[in-house]
Design a protein around this motif. Structure first.
Motif, PDB file in Angstrom:
ATOM      1  N   UNK A 346     -15.648  24.232   5.456  1.00  0.00           N
ATOM      2  CA  UNK A 346     -16.593  24.159   6.566  1.00  0.00           C
ATOM      3  C   UNK A 346     -16.325  25.238   7.603  1.00  0.00           C
ATOM      4  N   UNK A 347     -15.040  25.523   7.872  1.00  0.00           N
ATOM      5  CA  UNK A 347     -14.719  26.528   8.883  1.00  0.00           C
ATOM      6  C   UNK A 347     -15.118  27.918   8.400  1.00  0.00           C
ATOM      7  N   UNK A 348     -14.955  28.197   7.086  1.00  0.00           N
ATOM      8  CA  UNK A 348     -15.391  29.485   6.546  1.00  0.00           C
ATOM      9  C   UNK A 348     -16.896  29.647   6.688  1.00  0.00           C
ATOM     10  N   UNK A 349     -17.637  28.580   6.368  1.00  0.00           N
ATOM     11  CA  UNK A 349     -19.095  28.635   6.490  1.00  0.00           C
ATOM     12  C   UNK A 349     -19.504  28.872   7.931  1.00  0.00           C
ATOM     13  N   UNK A 350     -18.841  28.194   8.862  1.00  0.00           N
ATOM     14  CA  UNK A 350     -19.177  28.335  10.282  1.00  0.00           C
ATOM     15  C   UNK A 350     -18.908  29.752  10.775  1.00  0.00           C
ATOM     16  N   UNK A 351     -17.773  30.330  10.368  1.00  0.00           N
ATOM     17  CA  UNK A 351     -17.449  31.696  10.790  1.00  0.00           C
ATOM     18  C   UNK A 351     -18.443  32.686  10.203  1.00  0.00           C
ATOM     19  N   UNK A 352     -18.788  32.504   8.932  1.00  0.00           N
ATOM     20  CA  UNK A 352     -19.719  33.437   8.310  1.00  0.00           C
ATOM     21  C   UNK A 352     -21.110  33.341   8.953  1.00  0.00           C
ATOM     22  N   UNK A 353     -21.554  32.144   9.253  1.00  0.00           N
ATOM     23  CA  UNK A 353     -22.861  31.996   9.892  1.00  0.00           C
ATOM     24  C   UNK A 353     -22.868  32.599  11.283  1.00  0.00           C
ATOM     25  N   UNK A 354     -21.725  32.543  11.963  1.00  0.00           N
ATOM     26  CA  UNK A 354     -21.635  33.120  13.297  1.00  0.00           C
ATOM     27  C   UNK A 354     -21.594  34.642  13.239  1.00  0.00           C
ATOM     28  N   UNK A 355     -20.829  35.196  12.296  1.00  0.00           N
ATOM     29  CA  UNK A 355     -20.651  36.645  12.210  1.00  0.00           C
ATOM     30  C   UNK A 355     -21.781  37.336  11.457  1.00  0.00           C
ATOM     31  N   UNK A 360     -26.041  39.179   5.231  1.00  0.00           N
ATOM     32  CA  UNK A 360     -26.074  40.567   4.745  1.00  0.00           C
ATOM     33  C   UNK A 360     -24.859  40.897   3.876  1.00  0.00           C
ATOM     34  N   UNK A 361     -23.695  40.334   4.244  1.00  0.00           N
ATOM     35  CA  UNK A 361     -22.464  40.652   3.534  1.00  0.00           C
ATOM     36  C   UNK A 361     -22.072  39.600   2.501  1.00  0.00           C
ATOM     37  N   UNK A 362     -22.830  38.529   2.411  1.00  0.00           N
ATOM     38  CA  UNK A 362     -22.449  37.432   1.522  1.00  0.00           C
ATOM     39  C   UNK A 362     -22.488  37.886   0.075  1.00  0.00           C
ATOM     40  N   UNK A 363     -21.367  37.729  -0.619  1.00  0.00           N
ATOM     41  CA  UNK A 363     -21.285  38.124  -2.017  1.00  0.00           C
ATOM     42  C   UNK A 363     -22.146  37.193  -2.867  1.00  0.00           C
ATOM     43  N   UNK A 364     -22.888  37.759  -3.789  1.00  0.00           N
ATOM     44  CA  UNK A 364     -23.798  36.977  -4.611  1.00  0.00           C
ATOM     45  C   UNK A 364     -23.460  37.148  -6.080  1.00  0.00           C
ATOM     46  N   UNK A 365     -23.166  36.041  -6.733  1.00  0.00           N
ATOM     47  CA  UNK A 365     -22.907  36.023  -8.163  1.00  0.00           C
ATOM     48  C   UNK A 365     -23.705  34.874  -8.761  1.00  0.00           C
ATOM     49  N   UNK A 366     -24.163  35.018  -9.984  1.00  0.00           N
ATOM     50  CA  UNK A 366     -24.939  33.937 -10.608  1.00  0.00           C
ATOM     51  C   UNK A 366     -24.154  32.642 -10.681  1.00  0.00           C
ATOM     52  N   UNK A 367     -24.713  31.568 -10.121  1.00  0.00           N
ATOM     53  CA  UNK A 367     -24.140  30.224 -10.208  1.00  0.00           C
ATOM     54  C   UNK A 367     -22.721  30.154  -9.681  1.00  0.00           C
ATOM     55  N   UNK A 368     -22.421  30.967  -8.666  1.00  0.00           N
ATOM     56  CA  UNK A 368     -21.062  30.972  -8.116  1.00  0.00           C
ATOM     57  C   UNK A 368     -21.131  30.922  -6.602  1.00  0.00           C
ATOM     58  N   UNK A 369     -20.081  30.389  -5.994  1.00  0.00           N
ATOM     59  CA  UNK A 369     -19.956  30.391  -4.553  1.00  0.00           C
ATOM     60  C   UNK A 369     -18.611  30.958  -4.183  1.00  0.00           C
ATOM     61  N   UNK A 370     -18.517  31.633  -3.042  1.00  0.00           N
ATOM     62  CA  UNK A 370     -17.313  32.383  -2.692  1.00  0.00           C
ATOM     63  C   UNK A 370     -16.178  31.512  -2.210  1.00  0.00           C
ATOM     64  N   UNK A 371     -14.984  31.998  -2.440  1.00  0.00           N
ATOM     65  CA  UNK A 371     -13.802  31.395  -1.828  1.00  0.00           C
ATOM     66  C   UNK A 371     -12.805  32.496  -1.536  1.00  0.00           C
ATOM     67  N   UNK A 372     -12.024  32.342  -0.500  1.00  0.00           N
ATOM     68  CA  UNK A 372     -11.050  33.362  -0.123  1.00  0.00           C
ATOM     69  C   UNK A 372      -9.799  33.259  -0.988  1.00  0.00           C
ATOM     70  N   UNK A 373      -9.286  34.427  -1.424  1.00  0.00           N
ATOM     71  CA  UNK A 373      -8.095  34.480  -2.263  1.00  0.00           C
ATOM     72  C   UNK A 373      -6.988  35.205  -1.521  1.00  0.00           C
ATOM     73  N   UNK A 374      -6.532  34.642  -0.414  1.00  0.00           N
ATOM     74  CA  UNK A 374      -5.536  35.320   0.415  1.00  0.00           C
ATOM     75  C   UNK A 374      -4.173  34.676   0.324  1.00  0.00           C
ATOM     76  N   UNK A 375      -3.950  33.809  -0.657  1.00  0.00           N
ATOM     77  CA  UNK A 375      -2.676  33.117  -0.744  1.00  0.00           C
ATOM     78  C   UNK A 375      -1.546  34.095  -1.008  1.00  0.00           C
TER      79      UNK A 375
END
Length: 375
Positions: A346-355, A360-375
């Motif tokens: 939810x916090x990622x969605x909120x930040x992206x909607x705010x920024x 415009x920058x949202x990555x688009x892949x067929x049948x996929x949704x983004x997640x951060x890989x910063x571990x």
């Protein structure tokens, strides 16, 4: 995609103009991680590699600010002149990785074990939002507790929150000496136990890695030479088969991990975040399912999986689903970028909607949704 296919603005104003002229933009650096520059067409690729150079360097404050397109190799040369360095072992330096691309991909090397990952050294950035607004997030000093820690969201974001134009890092004094030791382990489970023991010891090792194919556990020390020698002697009492690796061989080994080329025949390399207690079962499951070369880095915090055929990525994803892990493909030519993708928080969605409310920058892949890989 060829590097020359990307728009290459050379000023911040040109970057803003390129963003505003693009309905859908994918932001890249020097494109050393080809899969991360992909999305569903149509889209414009905007490279910030033309924004290069150190803006401000304060050796006495152990911080520097540089344009996001600056090559890490160039930054390392500047830091080395003052006896300083980036301890998290930036990756793909020889390949030409940039500061912005390193942040956006969230890649850290073996040094993350002792010193922390890239997110622990990234202090702030100038960021162009989806509507072209230029904002400052974070700061230029180490002790900065004002506001939300937005820079953390940029690490591993793959450029989906905005375009970084300037970035600020903290640095450390460069150690005077380095030594690498290795020993054999009977299995990944044995390596996991040895890693856990070494991690909580008083040795303060710089890096603890495990190469699965050779069943070899690696320890790296950094510090005064005499201290390294005494610590190595103590380590050997716990690991009788311990061997010292000569400097040239050690440098070649750690470089192969940082450049992700320890298996020269691999066509794709996938990063899989995990833990010291989980990596052994994960490695066994992957090795049982597909032909793969595995390396465990950061004391078990990351498994790198190198495969020779793109078809193996689908089988690898099946294993990750079963093991409740996810992966990020950073090397190779394949549309399979995010393996076992999760829904954004939810916090990622909120930040992206705010920024970037327009996406415009949202990555688009067929049948996929983004997640951060910063571990």
């Amino acid at each position: 995609m060829n590097k020359h296919d990307a728009l290459q603005p050379t000023t911040i104003d040109e970057v803003r103009d390129a963003v505003l002229a693009s309905e859908h933009a994918v932001i890249v650096g020097n494109q050393t991680k080809p899969p991360l520059g992909l999305s569903t067409p149509p889209y414009d690729t905007i490279s910030v590699r033309g924004l290069s150079g150190v803006v401000q360097y304060e050796p006495s404050e152990f911080t520097f600010t540089a344009y996001a397109g600056t090559k890490i190799a160039d930054v390392q040369a500047v830091l080395n002149e003052r006896g300083q360095y980036l301890p998290f072992d930036p990756m793909l330096v020889r390949a030409g990785a940039t500061l912005g691309g390193t942040i956006a991909s969230g890649l850290s090397g073996p040094g993350r074990f002792r010193y922390g990952s890239i997110r622990d050294f990234f202090l702030g950035s100038k960021l162009i939002l989806g509507d072209g607004t230029l904002v400052n997030v974070g700061g230029k000093v180490v002790k900065n507790a004002a506001g939300f820690d937005i820079p953390k969201f940029l690490v591993g974001s793959c450029g989906e929150f905005g375009v970084m134009t300037e970035v600020t890092f903290k640095v450390f004094p460069k150690p005077v000496d380095s030594a690498t030791l290795c020993c054999q382990c009977d299995s990944a489970q044995a390596a996991s136990k040895s890693m856990a023991m070494a991690a909580v010891s008083r040795w303060e090792l710089d890096a603890i890695d495990y190469h699965v194919a050779s069943s070899t556990l690696y320890f790296r020390q950094r510090g005064p030479r005499d201290a390294n020698r005494e610590i190595a002697a103590e380590i050997q009492t716990h690991f009788p088969t311990l061997q010292h690796i000569d400097e040239d061989s050690a440098n070649a080994f750690w470089s192969s991990i940082g450049e992700l080329d320890w298996n020269s025949s691999a066509s794709h390399v996938v990063k899989i975040p995990t833990t010291t207690g989980q990596f052994a079962a994960l490695c066994d499951a992957i090795a049982a399912a597909i032909p793969v070369s595995l390396h465990v880095s950061g004391c078990g915090s990351v498994v790198w999986a190198a495969v020779e055929q793109a078809d193996s990525l689908q089988m690898l994803e099946s294993v990750l689903v079963q093991q409740n892990h996810r992966g990020l493909c950073v090397r190779g030519n394949s549309d399979a970028v995010f393996l076992n993708r999760q829904s954004p928080s939810n916090i990622e969605v909120a930040v992206q909607q705010s920024f970037d409310p327009g996406g415009r920058f949202k990555r688009r892949f067929p049948s996929q949704s983004r997640h951060s890989f910063s571990s």
